[in-house]
Design an enzyme around this catalytic site. Structure first.
Site, PDB file in Angstrom:
ATOM      1  N   SER A   1       0.817  -1.219   0.000  1.00  0.00           N
ATOM      2  CA  SER A   1       0.000   0.000   0.000  1.00  0.00           C
ATOM      3  C   SER A   1       0.845   1.260   0.000  1.00  0.00           C
ATOM      4  O   SER A   1       0.318   2.348  -0.247  1.00  0.00           O
ATOM      5  CB  SER A   1      -0.859   0.039   1.268  1.00  0.00           C
ATOM      6  OG  SER A   1      -1.775  -1.013   1.287  1.00  0.00           O
TER       7      SER A   1
ATOM      8  N   HIS B   1      -0.598  -2.736  -7.379  1.00  0.00           N
ATOM      9  CA  HIS B   1      -1.425  -2.350  -6.225  1.00  0.00           C
ATOM     10  C   HIS B   1      -2.912  -2.382  -6.569  1.00  0.00           C
ATOM     11  O   HIS B   1      -3.416  -1.531  -7.293  1.00  0.00           O
ATOM     12  CB  HIS B   1      -1.001  -0.948  -5.755  1.00  0.00           C
ATOM     13  CG  HIS B   1      -1.674  -0.500  -4.504  1.00  0.00           C
ATOM     14  ND1 HIS B   1      -1.948   0.811  -4.231  1.00  0.00           N
ATOM     15  CD2 HIS B   1      -2.146  -1.213  -3.440  1.00  0.00           C
ATOM     16  CE1 HIS B   1      -2.557   0.894  -3.065  1.00  0.00           C
ATOM     17  NE2 HIS B   1      -2.692  -0.314  -2.571  1.00  0.00           N
TER      18      HIS B   1
ATOM     19  N   GLU C   1      -2.736   0.296  -9.538  1.00  0.00           N
ATOM     20  CA  GLU C   1      -1.582   1.192  -9.676  1.00  0.00           C
ATOM     21  C   GLU C   1      -0.368   0.308  -9.976  1.00  0.00           C
ATOM     22  O   GLU C   1      -0.113  -0.646  -9.235  1.00  0.00           O
ATOM     23  CB  GLU C   1      -1.330   1.971  -8.382  1.00  0.00           C
ATOM     24  CG  GLU C   1      -2.364   3.046  -8.080  1.00  0.00           C
ATOM     25  CD  GLU C   1      -2.095   3.799  -6.766  1.00  0.00           C
ATOM     26  OE1 GLU C   1      -2.399   4.988  -6.713  1.00  0.00           O
ATOM     27  OE2 GLU C   1      -1.590   3.184  -5.795  1.00  0.00           O
TER      28      GLU C   1
ATOM     29  N   ASN D   1      -3.404   6.178  -1.928  1.00  0.00           N
ATOM     30  CA  ASN D   1      -3.290   6.123  -0.463  1.00  0.00           C
ATOM     31  C   ASN D   1      -2.711   7.393   0.149  1.00  0.00           C
ATOM     32  O   ASN D   1      -2.950   7.678   1.319  1.00  0.00           O
ATOM     33  CB  ASN D   1      -2.467   4.909  -0.034  1.00  0.00           C
ATOM     34  CG  ASN D   1      -3.287   3.644  -0.143  1.00  0.00           C
ATOM     35  OD1 ASN D   1      -4.515   3.703  -0.217  1.00  0.00           O
ATOM     36  ND2 ASN D   1      -2.633   2.498  -0.172  1.00  0.00           N
TER      37      ASN D   1
END
Ligand SMILES: CC(=O)CC(=O)SCCNC(=O)CCNC(=O)[C@H](O)C(C)(C)COP(=O)(O)OP(=O)(O)OC[C@H]1O[C@@H](n2cnc3c(N)ncnc32)[C@H](O)[C@@H]1OP(=O)(O)O
Ligand SMILES: NC(=O)C1=CN([C@@H]2O[C@H](COP(=O)(O)OP(=O)(O)OC[C@H]3O[C@@H](n4cnc5c(N)ncnc54)[C@H](O)[C@@H]3O)[C@@H](O)[C@H]2O)C=CC1
Length: 282
Positions: A117, A138, A150, A188
């Site tokens: 993350s 991701h 991602e 994130n």
């Protein structure tokens, strides 16, 4: 890519394995003991049964998807896979250990990816002798539903590795975005500080958890509120991401709220532990 190995059968590993198998690709999903493997397989089965119940897939398709997934505790099965997707805990020391082991085990061409993350792909890659074949892939929670992946290159990741992971992402129905390596990547870095801010508002007694979430759902059109989202992600994952942002940028704006840390210390991790900002006990 015909055979994929997913490491971790938790919140993300199970969802990623389901997504890949639903796209017709064989997948092996590994956790550290049989109980955790069984729990991951049960989550996948329940998800597919829900889809079957709604008439979105036929029984035969459910069976076919399940037949493409092998649950295991055996690391050695990664050896001849084309791609490994690591979805173990958000901890650099553990990821480095896993990647070093995978590097020794896997065939030359295997691409090693991490679903981290927030952590540095370059640092994970440095634990291997194949940094050109290490990459960030991701996914978002719940993995079978969320469209984004991602893709993050480390400093040594090759264009060939990027292209292969991009192609696979599209093949399994996702929309990839290319992201340069940076703590928390794109989503994130925005989303987790927002959740942290919601925790601060809650801890200051400004509004109840339910009212904070209602405010963001109706006032900002978010599908669920930030505290419910923290519970969905896992409060331990949220805390780990905040700590990485804080350490890497050295900017106090990324300081994790003490209440978030206290919840994690209490084992109140959200949905996966049946308690977070809400109760999920059945
Ligand atoms: C931490 C990181 O590194 C990165 C991250 O993942 S950050 C988190 C990113 N995720 C988000 O922001 C999710 C935000 N929430 C949402 O988008 C939605 O609430 C949601 C899609 C999760 C659920 O949607 P909802 O409308 O609130 O609830 P619900 O009606 O129950 O579900 C909608 C659909 O999703 C499915 N669904 C919900 N949760 C699911 C799960 N865990 N697994 C599989 N499918 C799920 C439901 O079965 C339902 O399917 P149908 O449309 O076929 O009926
Ligand atoms: N929860 C989320 O919303 C998201 C999490 N991530 C990332 O994905 C990774 C996994 O997160 P979650 O699935 O939420 O965690 P989780 O805690 O639900 O599951 C992690 C699983 O990995 C297992 N594990 C630990 N070491 C292992 C090893 N050596 N081999 C195999 N399995 C091992 C654990 O036993 C556990 O079952 C983390 O890096 C996290 O940051 C990424 C996107 C979204």
């Amino acid at each position: 890519m015909d055979k994929i190995y997913v490491l971790g059968a938790g919140t993300m590993g199970a969802g990623i394995a389901q997504t890949i198998a639903s796209a017709g690709i064989r997948v092996i999903v590994r956790d550290i003991n049989q109980e955790l493997v069984d729990r991951g397989m049960a989550i996948i089965t329940a998800n597919l049964e829900k889809l079957e119940g709604k008439g979105k897939i036929m029984t035969a398709e459910k069976e076919a998807v399940l037949s493409r997934i092998t649950g295991t505790t055996d690391m050695a099965l990664a050896a001849d896979c084309d791609l490994v997707i690591e979805a173990a805990v958000e901890n650099m020391a553990i990821k480095k250990k896993i990647f070093s082991e995978l590097d020794a085990l896997c065939k030359q061409e295997t691409i090693l990816s991490t679903n981290t993350s927030s952590l540095s792909i370059t640092e994970v890659a440095a634990a291997t002798r194949r940094p050109d074949r290490v990459i960030g892939m991701h996914f978002f929670n719940p993995a079978p539903i969320m469209k984004l992946v991602e893709i993050i290159k480390g400093i040594a990741t090759s264009d060939h590795t990027f292209d292969r992971v991009k192609q696979l992402s599209e093949r399994i129905g996702k929309t990839p975005v290319k992201v340069a390596e940076a703590p928390g990547f794109v989503v994130n870095r925005i989303l987790i500080p927002m959740i942290n801010e919601a925790v601060a508002i809650y801890a200051e007694g400004i509004a109840s958890a339910r009212d904070i979430d209602t405010a963001m759902k109706l006032g900002a059109n978010h599908p669920i509120g930030p505290l419910a989202l923290g519970d969905l992600i896992g409060l331990d994952v949220c805390l780990a991401v905040m700590d990485v942002l804080y350490q890497e940028f050295g900017d106090p704006k990324y300081r994790a709220h003490p209440t978030l840390r206290t919840y994690v210390r209490a084992g109140w991790l959200g949905m996966k532990s049946e308690k977070g900002f809400y109760d999920y006990a059945r």
